[in-house]
Design a protein around this motif. Structure first.
Motif, mmCIF file in Angstrom:
data_model
loop_
_atom_site.group_PDB
_atom_site.id
_atom_site.type_symbol
_atom_site.label_atom_id
_atom_site.label_comp_id
_atom_site.label_asym_id
_atom_site.label_seq_id
_atom_site.Cartn_x
_atom_site.Cartn_y
_atom_site.Cartn_z
ATOM 1 N N ASP A 37 -5.501 56.446 -14.677
ATOM 2 C CA ASP A 37 -5.118 55.108 -15.234
ATOM 3 C C ASP A 37 -4.361 54.494 -14.249
ATOM 4 O O ASP A 37 -4.519 53.141 -13.977
ATOM 5 C CB ASP A 37 -4.222 55.332 -16.615
ATOM 6 N N PHE A 38 -3.399 55.068 -13.416
ATOM 7 C CA PHE A 38 -2.650 54.270 -12.329
ATOM 8 C C PHE A 38 -3.623 53.550 -11.249
ATOM 9 O O PHE A 38 -3.431 52.338 -10.949
ATOM 10 C CB PHE A 38 -1.645 54.963 -11.709
ATOM 11 N N ILE A 39 -4.786 54.333 -10.899
ATOM 12 C CA ILE A 39 -5.351 53.954 -9.711
ATOM 13 C C ILE A 39 -6.327 52.783 -10.395
ATOM 14 O O ILE A 39 -6.577 51.933 -9.294
ATOM 15 C CB ILE A 39 -6.360 55.086 -9.220
ATOM 16 N N LEU A 40 -6.725 53.013 -11.393
ATOM 17 C CA LEU A 40 -7.687 51.999 -12.191
ATOM 18 C C LEU A 40 -6.928 50.810 -12.118
ATOM 19 O O LEU A 40 -7.429 49.645 -11.741
ATOM 20 C CB LEU A 40 -8.216 52.365 -13.240
ATOM 21 N N PHE A 41 -5.615 50.775 -12.580
ATOM 22 C CA PHE A 41 -4.855 49.708 -12.608
ATOM 23 C C PHE A 41 -4.671 49.053 -11.341
ATOM 24 O O PHE A 41 -4.663 47.808 -11.242
ATOM 25 C CB PHE A 41 -3.293 49.908 -13.283
ATOM 26 N N TYR A 42 -4.372 49.773 -10.281
ATOM 27 C CA TYR A 42 -3.987 49.314 -9.070
ATOM 28 C C TYR A 42 -5.243 48.471 -8.489
ATOM 29 O O TYR A 42 -5.177 47.471 -7.822
ATOM 30 C CB TYR A 42 -3.867 50.579 -8.039
ATOM 31 N N ARG A 43 -6.549 49.039 -8.707
ATOM 32 C CA ARG A 43 -7.588 48.553 -8.163
ATOM 33 C C ARG A 43 -7.947 47.199 -8.979
ATOM 34 O O ARG A 43 -8.370 46.170 -8.292
ATOM 35 C CB ARG A 43 -9.020 49.377 -8.631
ATOM 36 N N SER A 44 -7.597 46.985 -10.199
ATOM 37 C CA SER A 44 -7.728 45.955 -11.184
ATOM 38 C C SER A 44 -6.814 44.729 -10.485
ATOM 39 O O SER A 44 -7.006 43.669 -10.157
ATOM 40 C CB SER A 44 -7.446 45.879 -12.380
ATOM 41 N N ILE A 45 -5.258 44.949 -10.222
ATOM 42 C CA ILE A 45 -4.507 44.126 -9.765
ATOM 43 C C ILE A 45 -4.834 43.615 -8.415
ATOM 44 O O ILE A 45 -4.899 42.284 -8.127
ATOM 45 C CB ILE A 45 -2.931 44.753 -9.615
ATOM 46 N N CYS A 46 -5.145 44.371 -7.461
ATOM 47 C CA CYS A 46 -5.745 44.099 -5.930
ATOM 48 C C CYS A 46 -7.129 43.749 -5.942
ATOM 49 O O CYS A 46 -7.560 42.951 -5.027
ATOM 50 C CB CYS A 46 -5.472 45.407 -5.050
ATOM 51 N N ARG A 47 -7.728 43.668 -7.108
ATOM 52 C CA ARG A 47 -9.538 43.294 -7.028
ATOM 53 C C ARG A 47 -9.987 43.809 -6.013
ATOM 54 O O ARG A 47 -10.486 43.172 -5.253
ATOM 55 C CB ARG A 47 -9.113 41.758 -7.277
ATOM 56 N N ARG A 48 -9.980 45.133 -5.723
ATOM 57 C CA ARG A 48 -10.660 45.839 -4.787
ATOM 58 C C ARG A 48 -12.110 45.701 -4.869
ATOM 59 O O ARG A 48 -12.366 45.889 -5.965
ATOM 60 C CB ARG A 48 -9.997 47.483 -4.551
ATOM 61 N N ASP A 49 -12.770 45.592 -3.910
ATOM 62 C CA ASP A 49 -14.208 45.426 -3.980
ATOM 63 C C ASP A 49 -14.826 46.521 -2.676
ATOM 64 O O ASP A 49 -14.787 46.059 -1.952
ATOM 65 C CB ASP A 49 -14.694 44.161 -3.884
ATOM 66 N N ASP A 50 -15.338 47.665 -3.213
ATOM 67 C CA ASP A 50 -15.914 48.499 -2.116
ATOM 68 C C ASP A 50 -17.231 48.378 -1.843
ATOM 69 O O ASP A 50 -17.757 49.135 -1.064
ATOM 70 C CB ASP A 50 -15.622 50.117 -2.427
ATOM 71 N N THR A 51 -17.775 47.323 -2.724
ATOM 72 C CA THR A 51 -19.392 47.090 -2.334
ATOM 73 C C THR A 51 -19.600 45.958 -1.645
ATOM 74 O O THR A 51 -20.860 45.694 -1.406
ATOM 75 C CB THR A 51 -19.718 46.883 -3.947
ATOM 76 N N ALA A 52 -18.807 45.458 -1.347
ATOM 77 C CA ALA A 52 -18.883 43.866 -0.416
ATOM 78 C C ALA A 52 -19.535 44.355 1.032
ATOM 79 O O ALA A 52 -18.690 45.004 1.697
ATOM 80 C CB ALA A 52 -17.634 43.046 -0.369
ATOM 81 N N GLY A 53 -20.516 43.814 1.372
ATOM 82 C CA GLY A 53 -21.135 44.011 2.578
ATOM 83 C C GLY A 53 -21.639 45.411 3.060
ATOM 84 O O GLY A 53 -21.807 45.657 4.440
ATOM 85 N N ASP A 54 -21.883 46.224 2.053
ATOM 86 C CA ASP A 54 -22.430 47.703 2.589
ATOM 87 C C ASP A 54 -23.869 47.557 2.485
ATOM 88 O O ASP A 54 -24.419 48.523 2.952
ATOM 89 C CB ASP A 54 -21.667 48.644 1.767
ATOM 90 N N GLY A 55 -24.421 46.418 2.027
ATOM 91 C CA GLY A 55 -25.941 46.476 2.193
ATOM 92 C C GLY A 55 -26.677 47.421 1.082
ATOM 93 O O GLY A 55 -27.793 47.273 1.098
#
Length: 570
Positions: A368-386
Motif C-alpha cells: 500500500d505504501f509503495i502504491l501510494f508513493y507511486r501515485s503521489i510521484c506519478r511515476r511512469d516506468d513505461t515512458a520511452g521504453d518502446g
C-alpha cells in the motif's frame, strides 16, 4: 638443459607468438586432467607486471585444510617461474592452486586454479568425463587437433580410434577431407615425452559425431552486451552472466568472472564467512532445446572502489572466448528513498517501541505504501521504453475439459480491472491477435512487445501452446532479462512437476493467489499485489459502478472468442 628450462626460455624470450603462448597458458579457473599423465600449470607474466622496477620472487601454493601451503619442489613436481610441472599428476594433486609475486613488502596473487585429477579408466584408454564432443555434417572437411602440452617436434605422437591404433597417424592434426558417418568415433591423441630418461605421456580425447543432417552448429555466445548497472553504496548487487551453447551442452565449456583480471573467491554458503565479493557455482540450464550455463557474482555491499572496477565474465569452449564487461555506477533511488529508511533507523534507536510498531506496520502495508508513493510521484516506468503492451496474458486454452470460470477471469475480469480502472494495456491472444498469423512468431513478437508476462496457473495449464508461452517467457526473464513474469495461481496447485524446472528459479514473491469472491473487489489485496508487480503507471480511471458486484454467470460476462483458444484462431 632440461625440457622445462627450454620451454621457459622460449616462453620468456618471446620465441612463441602471442597466440601460441595463450594456448599454452589459457585463462581457466577450473581444469580437469587424468592421473598418471604429464601436465603443467602456467600463466602469462606479461599480464601481471606488478613490480616492473623491483626484484621479486614467484611462489606456487596449494590450499590444504583451508590454508595455503608453499609447494616445495620435488623430483615429481617442478616449479620455476611461470610453470608448475607434474611428472606425472596423481589423484592427491587435486585442489586449489595459486601463484603469488612478492617483493618482500607486498604479496600479489597473480592467478588461481582449481585442479581436478580424474581417476584413469583401467578398462579403456580414456575417461568419459575427460573428453570433448564435436558434431559435424557429413561431406565437409575437418581436422582433429592434439593438445598443446608439448611444443617439440621430436615428441612421439600416436592417434587411436575407439582405443585401437588409427592408421599409424603421427601428426598433431588428424585431417579428414570429406567426413562420412563412418568417421564417427572416439579419437585419442597420445603424446610421448622423454624426460630424464623416463617416458611420460599426455592424452587428449575427442568424441566426433558425424551426421548426415547435422543439427545447428555449436554456438558460443554470452547473452547480452557490455552494460552499466545503476546501484548505490552499501547495496547488495548480484551480477548474472549467462552463456548460450546452442542445441547441445558442450562439456568443456567454462564460464567465470574476473575482477580487473583477478579471480574472485568462491562463495561459501555461510553468511558470516562469506567474502565481500564471491562467485557462485556454475549452473546448467535447458530451456526447450537450447542449452545455457550461468554463474552469479555476489557483491555483499557495494563500495566506492567497486564503481571503478571492470567485472568481466568470460565464456570459453573449443579455443574460443567471449567476454562481457559489467560496470557499476551510482544511480537514482527508486520507489522509497533511502533517507526514509535512514530516518526509520534513527527513530528505532530513539524510540524502540515506536520503531518496532512502525516496522510492523510497514511490513504489513508495504505494498500500500509503495502504491501510494507511486501515485503521489506519478511515476511512469513505461515512458520511452518502446514497449506496446504492459502485459501479455497466458492462460489455459485447451478444448479438453475447459473451465469457463478461468477463461472468464482471463478474458473479462482481468482486462476490466487492469485496463478500465488502472489504465494498463494488455495483450490477450484471443482478443488482440488476428487469425492467420504464424503462431510461434506471434508469441515471440507479442511477448517482446510486453513489459510483463502474466501466467494464469491452474491444474489445467497443460496445453502445448500454454507451455510454449511459459517457456518463451522464462527464456526472456531468466536469460535475456527483458520481461518480468507474474504468476497468478488461479486454483490451488499441489503438483508442479508438469511445469518447466527452470520455473523454480523465479522469486516466490512474484506469485499472486486468486481467492475467488474475496479477491474480486477492486480494492482487494489481490489487485494491490498485482499492481505492485506491474510497471508503475499513472492511473487513468474510467468510472464503472459494478466492479465490486461482478456476475460471473451472466451472458455479458462470456468471453469475446467463443472458440477454444489456439484451435479457434489458427
Amino acid at each position: 638443459m632440461s625440457r622445462f628450462q627450454n620451454k621457459q626460455e622460449l616462453f620468456s624470450f618471446g620465441v612463441f607468438g602471442e597466440e601460441v603462448r595463450k594456448k599454452l597458458c589459457p585463462l581457466r579457473a577450473s581444469i580437469d586432467i587424468l592421473e598418471g599423465e604429464y601436465f603443467f600449470l602456467c600463466y602469462l607474466e606479461s599480464r601481471q607486471e606488478h613490480f616492473q622496477e623491483e626484484a621479486y620472487t614467484i611462489n606456487w601454493y596449494k590450499e590444504t585444510a583451508g590454508k595455503q601451503q608453499l609447494i616445495k619442489e620435488t623430483r615429481r613436481i617442478v616449479s620455476q617461474m611461470n610453470f608448475l610441472e607434474f611428472w606425472p599428476a596423481e589423484l592427491s594433486d587435486s585442489g586449489n592452486y595459486s601463484v603469488i609475486h612478492s617483493n618482500g613488502k607486498q604479496n600479489v596473487t597473480i592467478q588461481k586454479w582449481t585442479l581436478n585429477v580424474l581417476e584413469r579408466n583401467k578398462s579403456s584408454c580414456f575417461n568419459e568425463n575427460h573428453l570433448t564432443t564435436e558434431i559435424k555434417s557429413a561431406g565437409v572437411g575437418h581436422s582433429l587437433k592434439c593438445n598443446d602440452l608439448s611444443v617439440y617436434e621430436n615428441d612421439s605422437i600416436a592417434w587411436y580410434k575407439d582405443c585401437k591404433n588409427y592408421e599409424h597417424e603421427t601428426e598433431r592434426e588428424l585431417n579428414f577431407r570429406s567426413l562420412t558417418v563412418q568417421n564417427s568415433g572416439i579419437y585419442t591423441c597420445k603424446i610421448l615425452i622423454n624426460h630424464e630418461g623416463t617416458i611420460y605421456h599426455s592424452t587428449n580425447t575427442i568424441k566426433l559425431v558425424v551426421e548426415e543432417d547435422a543439427p545447428e552448429a555449436f554456438t558460443l555466445e554470452i547473452v547480452g552486451h557490455h552494460e552499466e548497472i545503476e546501484t548505490e553504496i552499501g547495496k547488495e548487487e548480484i551480477l548474472n552472466c549467462t552463456g548460450f551453447l546452442g542445441n547441445y551442452m558442450k562439456e568443456d565449456a567454462s564460464l567465470y568472472w574476473l575482477i580487473n583480471q583477478t579471480f574472485p573467491e568462491q562463495c561459501t554458503g555461510i553468511p558470516e564467512n562469506e567474502p565481500s565479493i564471491c562467485e557462485e557455482e556454475l549452473k546448467k540450464l535447458q530451456l526447450g532445446k537450447k542449452f545455457y550455463i550461468t554463474r552469479l557474482l555476489r557483491i555483499k555491499k557495494v563500495r566506492d572502489e567497486d564503481m571503478h572496477h571492470n567485472f568481466t565474465c568470460m565464456l570459453q569452449a573449443d579455443e574460443s572466448t567471449r567476454i562481457k564487461i559489467v560496470k557499476l555506477k551510482k544511480g537514482k533511488t527508486q520507489d522509497l528513498p533511502v533517507h526514509i529508511f535512514t530516518t526509520g533507523m534513527v527513530l528505532a534507536l530513539l524510540f524502540p517501541f515506536v520503531a518496532v510498531a512502525l516496522v510492523f506496520v510497514f511490513v504489513i502495508f508495504r505494498v500500500d505504501f509503495i502504491l501510494f508513493y507511486r501515485s503521489i510521484c506519478r511515476r511512469d516506468d513505461t515512458a520511452g521504453d518502446g514497449k506496446e503492451y504492459d502485459a501479455f496474458v497466458s492462460y489455459l486454452k485447451d478444448c479438453v475439459s475447459p473451465i469457463e470460470e478461468e477463461r472468464e477471469f482471463a478474458l473479462k475480469i482481468l482486462p476490466m480491472i487492469l485496463e478500465e480502472n488502472f489504465g494498463y494495456k494488455l495483450c490477450i491472444f484471443e482478443r488482440d491477435v488476428f487469425a492467420g498469423g504464424a503462431f510461434v512468431d506471434d508469441i515471440h513478437s507479442f511477448i517482446d512487445k510486453s513489459r510483463r508476462l502474466i501466467i494464469i496457473l491452474s491444474q489445467n495449464y497443460v496445453s502445448d501452446r500454454a507451455i510454449y508461452e511459459l517457456e518463451s517467457g522464462l527464456h526472456k526473464a531468466l536469460v535475456e532479462r527483458k520481461t518480468k513474469i507474474i504468476l497468478i495461481e488461479y486454483m490451488p496447485i499441489s503438483d508442479y512437476n508438469f511445469l518447466p524446472e527452470s520455473l523454480s528459479l523465479l522469486p516466490s514473491k512474484r506469485v499472486v493467489k486468486w481467492k475467488k469472491d474475496k479477491s474480486l473487489p477492486v480494492n482487494s489485496r489481490f489487485w494491490k499485489n498485482l499492481r505492485y508487480l506491474m510497471p508503475a503507471k499513472p492511473i487513468k480511471i474510467k468510472t464503472r459502478e459494478h466492479y465490486n458486484n461482478l456476475d460471473l454467470g451472466s451472458e455479458a460476462a462470456q468471453p469475446w472468442n467463443e472458440g477454444c483458444g489456439f484451435n479457434a484462431i489458427v
